[in-house]
Motif scaffolding. Sequence first.
Motif, short mmCIF file in Angstrom:
data_model
loop_
_atom_site.label_atom_id
_atom_site.label_comp_id
_atom_site.label_asym_id
_atom_site.label_seq_id
_atom_site.Cartn_x
_atom_site.Cartn_y
_atom_site.Cartn_z
N ALA A 199 0.87 -1.23 -0.17
CA ALA A 199 -0.01 0.13 -0.05
C ALA A 199 0.93 1.27 0.02
O ALA A 199 0.55 2.30 0.95
CB ALA A 199 -0.96 0.01 1.08
N GLY A 200 1.72 1.42 -1.01
CA GLY A 200 2.59 2.54 -1.11
C GLY A 200 4.08 2.15 -1.13
O GLY A 200 4.55 1.17 -1.41
N SER A 201 4.83 3.14 -1.18
CA SER A 201 6.14 3.28 -1.24
C SER A 201 6.99 3.10 0.00
O SER A 201 6.66 4.29 0.66
CB SER A 201 6.88 4.47 -2.19
OG SER A 201 8.27 4.20 -2.14
N PRO A 202 8.03 2.62 0.22
CA PRO A 202 8.70 2.23 1.38
C PRO A 202 9.90 3.02 1.32
O PRO A 202 10.75 2.91 2.31
CB PRO A 202 9.00 0.78 1.73
CG PRO A 202 9.18 0.32 0.27
CD PRO A 202 8.15 1.15 -0.56
N SER A 203 10.03 4.03 0.55
CA SER A 203 11.50 4.83 0.22
C SER A 203 11.88 5.35 1.63
O SER A 203 13.07 5.01 1.88
CB SER A 203 11.10 5.91 -0.59
OG SER A 203 10.87 5.21 -2.02
N ARG A 204 11.28 5.96 2.62
CA ARG A 204 11.57 6.59 3.70
C ARG A 204 12.13 5.56 4.59
O ARG A 204 12.73 5.92 5.81
CB ARG A 204 10.67 7.74 4.04
CG ARG A 204 9.38 6.90 4.70
CD ARG A 204 8.30 7.89 5.20
NE ARG A 204 7.17 7.32 5.53
CZ ARG A 204 7.00 6.94 6.90
NH1 ARG A 204 7.97 7.07 7.73
NH2 ARG A 204 6.01 6.66 7.11
N ILE A 205 11.66 4.49 4.49
CA ILE A 205 12.02 3.35 5.65
C ILE A 205 12.80 2.27 5.48
O ILE A 205 13.38 1.59 6.22
CB ILE A 205 10.91 2.79 6.25
CG1 ILE A 205 10.20 1.74 5.25
CG2 ILE A 205 9.94 3.96 6.79
CD1 ILE A 205 8.92 0.87 5.86
N ILE A 206 13.39 2.32 4.11
CA ILE A 206 14.38 1.24 3.65
C ILE A 206 15.60 1.28 4.33
O ILE A 206 16.14 0.28 4.69
CB ILE A 206 14.66 1.12 2.07
CG1 ILE A 206 13.24 0.84 1.32
CG2 ILE A 206 15.77 0.21 1.86
CD1 ILE A 206 13.43 0.85 -0.13
N GLU A 207 16.25 2.37 4.48
CA GLU A 207 17.50 2.43 5.12
C GLU A 207 17.58 2.23 6.43
O GLU A 207 18.51 1.38 6.96
CB GLU A 207 18.11 3.80 4.94
CG GLU A 207 19.60 4.03 5.16
CD GLU A 207 20.20 5.30 5.21
OE1 GLU A 207 21.17 5.65 5.47
OE2 GLU A 207 19.30 6.05 4.31
N ARG A 208 16.45 2.66 7.29
CA ARG A 208 16.27 2.36 8.60
C ARG A 208 16.52 0.99 8.78
O ARG A 208 17.00 0.46 9.87
CB ARG A 208 15.34 2.95 8.98
CG ARG A 208 14.83 2.81 10.65
CD ARG A 208 13.78 3.60 10.86
NE ARG A 208 13.44 3.54 12.25
CZ ARG A 208 12.28 4.07 12.82
NH1 ARG A 208 11.44 4.67 12.30
NH2 ARG A 208 11.83 3.69 14.03
N LEU A 209 15.45 0.05 7.81
CA LEU A 209 15.33 -1.22 8.11
C LEU A 209 16.60 -1.99 7.87
O LEU A 209 16.92 -2.95 8.67
CB LEU A 209 14.12 -1.72 7.42
CG LEU A 209 12.87 -1.51 7.70
CD1 LEU A 209 11.67 -1.78 6.57
CD2 LEU A 209 12.31 -2.12 9.13
N LYS A 210 17.27 -1.52 6.74
CA LYS A 210 18.47 -2.29 6.43
C LYS A 210 19.46 -2.22 7.35
O LYS A 210 20.39 -2.97 7.51
CB LYS A 210 18.75 -2.00 4.88
CG LYS A 210 17.86 -2.56 4.01
CD LYS A 210 18.40 -2.09 2.53
CE LYS A 210 19.51 -2.81 1.99
NZ LYS A 210 19.49 -4.12 1.61
#
Length: 317
Positions: free
Chosen positions: A99-110
């Motif tokens: 349900a959308g783009s995770p662009s802003r959270i990818i770096e944090r998760l990785k």
Amino acid sequence: MTRQGRTLTELLGIKYPILQGGMAWISDNGLAGAVSNAGGLGIIAGGSLSAEELQTEIRRIKEITSKPFGVNIMLLSQNIEDQIEVVCREKVPVVTTGAGSPSRIIERLKSSGTKVIPVVASTALARRLEKQGADAVIAEGMEAGGHIGKVTTMVLVAAVASVVKIPVIAAGGIADGRGLVAALALGASGIQMGTRFICTTECSAHHNYKERVLSSNELDTVVTGISTGHPVRAFRNKLTRKIEELERQGNGVEAIERVAIGGLKRAAREGDLNFGSLMAGQSSGLIRDIKSVSELLEEIIGEAEEVIEVLGGIKRW
């Protein structure tokens, strides 16, 4: 090795290239744990769970399996920040997003060691997320249940596989070994299934929900919410007809949400066939039995191997 490099099974540390979709009110630790133990990647649905509820789900699955598992984060959820904090703290191996783009959270998760696999509905989004560090993408066609895009699985998977180098996972309309082979032929490295896992013994969904899947055909689902920008595929019932009526009358998102709110819980927990949101994909027309998760995965792999063997004997034209 696949065209994309590492195989999906190598990337995720699983036996079979099969992911279980994160379905709110359905994909709990019990189902996800069974899938992981059977060789696939089980996924807990974050849905609207609170941080405490999600933490409990994660800790319970760790008691069920020592194998990799994932958490699905719905980017429209009001609890997304709290959920991400829990996922990072608990060192969840994989996160899928929808349900959308995770662009802003990818770096944090990785940065916490989590592999990130977003659901995409276009080549443009797939390209952008690959550049931003996504480990793989799930190309989900409009045949899927729940929130969907505009492109069919056959077209979307082939298109996405043509423009990215990371593994592509096909989703939407897949329920058996034939679907797995078809996905591989389109350039995917594996599949994700949601609706098929509803009809397993380990799934906690209400028996009414399961029976609705078993008795359906490929034409029994309908897409509503197109006017809101968030279309959803579910079984046709009084709830979907009410939503269709509201859309015809020109009502906005708020009016539709007032009717739909709580629908998933009513379907999955209470078995409400009239006003529950019985989300399901067109693949429901292919499902005719309830079996254990381990039996299901073994059947899918066995059928896929048989199909591949048959195809190997077909003369070229």
